[in-house]
Design a protein around this motif. Structure first.
Motif, PDB file in Angstrom:
ATOM      1  N   TYR A  40       0.806  -1.209   0.000  1.00  0.00           N
ATOM      2  CA  TYR A  40       0.000   0.000   0.000  1.00  0.00           C
ATOM      3  C   TYR A  40       0.844   1.266   0.000  1.00  0.00           C
ATOM      4  O   TYR A  40       0.316   2.366  -0.101  1.00  0.00           O
ATOM      5  N   TYR A  41       2.142   1.108   0.130  1.00  0.00           N
ATOM      6  CA  TYR A  41       3.002   2.265   0.353  1.00  0.00           C
ATOM      7  C   TYR A  41       2.829   3.323  -0.738  1.00  0.00           C
ATOM      8  O   TYR A  41       2.550   4.490  -0.449  1.00  0.00           O
ATOM      9  N   SER A  42       3.006   2.922  -1.996  1.00  0.00           N
ATOM     10  CA  SER A  42       2.964   3.897  -3.089  1.00  0.00           C
ATOM     11  C   SER A  42       1.570   4.460  -3.305  1.00  0.00           C
ATOM     12  O   SER A  42       1.410   5.589  -3.772  1.00  0.00           O
ATOM     13  N   ILE A  43       0.531   3.700  -2.953  1.00  0.00           N
ATOM     14  CA  ILE A  43      -0.845   4.135  -3.183  1.00  0.00           C
ATOM     15  C   ILE A  43      -1.314   5.101  -2.103  1.00  0.00           C
ATOM     16  O   ILE A  43      -1.953   6.110  -2.376  1.00  0.00           O
ATOM     17  N   LEU A  44      -0.959   4.809  -0.844  1.00  0.00           N
ATOM     18  CA  LEU A  44      -1.526   5.546   0.277  1.00  0.00           C
ATOM     19  C   LEU A  44      -0.703   6.722   0.759  1.00  0.00           C
ATOM     20  O   LEU A  44      -1.252   7.668   1.323  1.00  0.00           O
ATOM     21  N   ILE A  45       0.600   6.682   0.556  1.00  0.00           N
ATOM     22  CA  ILE A  45       1.461   7.594   1.289  1.00  0.00           C
ATOM     23  C   ILE A  45       1.168   9.062   0.991  1.00  0.00           C
ATOM     24  O   ILE A  45       1.126   9.901   1.894  1.00  0.00           O
ATOM     25  N   GLY A  46       0.960   9.417  -0.294  1.00  0.00           N
ATOM     26  CA  GLY A  46       0.673  10.814  -0.621  1.00  0.00           C
ATOM     27  C   GLY A  46      -0.650  11.292  -0.056  1.00  0.00           C
ATOM     28  O   GLY A  46      -0.701  12.248   0.729  1.00  0.00           O
ATOM     29  N   PRO A  47      -1.768  10.637  -0.438  1.00  0.00           N
ATOM     30  CA  PRO A  47      -3.072  11.059   0.092  1.00  0.00           C
ATOM     31  C   PRO A  47      -3.154  10.982   1.613  1.00  0.00           C
ATOM     32  O   PRO A  47      -3.804  11.810   2.244  1.00  0.00           O
ATOM     33  N   PHE A  48      -2.478   9.974   2.207  1.00  0.00           N
ATOM     34  CA  PHE A  48      -2.520   9.856   3.666  1.00  0.00           C
ATOM     35  C   PHE A  48      -1.951  11.101   4.319  1.00  0.00           C
ATOM     36  O   PHE A  48      -2.558  11.698   5.205  1.00  0.00           O
ATOM     37  N   PHE A  49      -0.771  11.530   3.879  1.00  0.00           N
ATOM     38  CA  PHE A  49      -0.153  12.682   4.520  1.00  0.00           C
ATOM     39  C   PHE A  49      -0.857  13.987   4.165  1.00  0.00           C
ATOM     40  O   PHE A  49      -0.781  14.956   4.919  1.00  0.00           O
ATOM     41  N   GLN A  50      -1.544  14.041   3.041  1.00  0.00           N
ATOM     42  CA  GLN A  50      -2.379  15.209   2.771  1.00  0.00           C
ATOM     43  C   GLN A  50      -3.458  15.340   3.838  1.00  0.00           C
ATOM     44  O   GLN A  50      -3.749  16.439   4.321  1.00  0.00           O
ATOM     45  N   GLY A  51      -4.051  14.201   4.208  1.00  0.00           N
ATOM     46  CA  GLY A  51      -5.048  14.223   5.273  1.00  0.00           C
ATOM     47  C   GLY A  51      -4.448  14.600   6.611  1.00  0.00           C
ATOM     48  O   GLY A  51      -5.038  15.357   7.386  1.00  0.00           O
ATOM     49  N   VAL A  52      -3.247  14.081   6.890  1.00  0.00           N
ATOM     50  CA  VAL A  52      -2.564  14.414   8.143  1.00  0.00           C
ATOM     51  C   VAL A  52      -2.258  15.910   8.201  1.00  0.00           C
ATOM     52  O   VAL A  52      -2.527  16.577   9.207  1.00  0.00           O
ATOM     53  N   PHE A  53      -1.704  16.459   7.116  1.00  0.00           N
ATOM     54  CA  PHE A  53      -1.360  17.879   7.107  1.00  0.00           C
ATOM     55  C   PHE A  53      -2.607  18.741   7.240  1.00  0.00           C
ATOM     56  O   PHE A  53      -2.587  19.793   7.891  1.00  0.00           O
TER      57      PHE A  53
END
Length: 317
Positions: free
Chosen positions: A49-62
């Protein structure tokens, strides 16, 4: 400041000779007067899931951090499927305030249920009732796609996916197949293509298999966003026009969907919103504002583009 430049240079050369590596945790203690995060969060993510989730995940975190006036650090850890237990020792109260776990398999979740984790944690995109979680309604994803195809007059649907690594993935495909059957547009066995991996070349291979059928499908639901470019290339090479000859819907979110030709209709995965909800939930657990396990279910929506039109008369709620 009181060390001469010559002495500094000799120290640096000796450190390089000895392959000295500074201790980041010691440095953080030294710098604590300048910066001290209120919380340090671990994000544990399964490698697929690393390549799929990492960008959108951190957008939500930020997005969430922008709404807060407290510093929070987030550290990343990757684990192999069915081996989340290898990181159990990482989830230590001396290192982290809490953890978010994404991509846990059924075996990983079972292992979690048999161990006492020393910090609060929240599962990302899992509906396991034993743990606090924020997740997308996977059953609704599959059902809505089937209902879209039926509403647009299709009769020969197909499914392209890969071997499910967790319950949410399995539910998306199963719900699509079940709802198609309920709507009297059953999916033939030959029109269910399941690959071992979820790469572009797998999408090409799975779509090629579908197009080798004497009567190729008139609509396809693709559960893997990474496989979509390969599927479109297979159609191009075989002269299959999308959407004229076959409509296509993909699950997930990718900038490719907007830029491809044709652009791709998708059922949005809401990763950014789900990660924000998961972090909000975790902070409440850390601050003891939440007692017991809580589950937040999000509902999918379509992003209609060229590869498939919308519901005649508008999308059903």
């Amino acid at each position: 400041m009181r060390i001469s430049k010559a002495t500094q240079q000799r120290v640096l050369e000796k450190a390089k000779e000895l392959n000295y590596q500074p201790n980041i945790y010691a440095r953080r203690l030294r710098k604590s007067a300048d910066y001290t995060p209120k919380h340090v969060i671990a994000f544990l993510i399964e490698e697929r899931y690393y390549s799929i989730l990492i960008g959108p995940f951190f957008q939500g975190v930020f997005s969430y951090l922008e709404s807060m006036d407290v510093p929070i650090d987030v550290n990343l850890h990757r684990f192999h499927r069915d081996h989340l237990e290898d990181l159990f020792e990482v989830m230590d109260p001396s290192r982290y305030s809490g953890a978010i776990i994404g991509g846990a398999s059924p075996a990983d979740e079972e292992a979690l249920s048999h161990v006492s984790i020393g910090i609060p944690f929240v599962l990302f995109n899992s509906d396991d009732a034993r743990f606090s979680s924020a997740y997308l309604d996977s059953v609704e994803v599959g059902r809505k796609c089937a209902e879209l195809f039926a509403s647009r007059g299709h009769h020969y649907p197909a499914l392209i996916t890969s071997i499910a690594v967790n319950n949410a993935e399995y539910q998306r495909g199963k719900a699509f197949l079940d709802r198609c059957a309920e709507l009297s547009i059953p999916v033939a066995d030959s029109c269910v293509q399941i690959s071992e991996d979820r790469l572009t070349r797998d999408g090409f291979e799975m779509m090629t298999n579908l197009l080798n059928n004497p009567d190729h499908p008139d609509c396809v639901f693709m559960v893997r966003s990474n496989m979509v470019p390969g599927a479109l290339e297979a159609c191009r090479q075989r002269g299959i026009r999308i959407p004229e000859d076959m409509e296509l819907v993909a699950y997930g979110e990718s900038s490719y969907f907007e830029l491809s030709s044709p652009s791709v209709t998708s059922i949005h995965g809401l990763v950014e919103e789900t990660s924000r909800r998961a972090l909000e939930m975790l902070i409440r657990k850390i601050n003891l504002e939440q007692i017991g396990e809580v589950h937040e279910k999000l509902h999918p929506h379509f992003e209609f583009r060229e590869s498939c039109g919308g519901f005649p008369g508008g999308e059903k709620k």
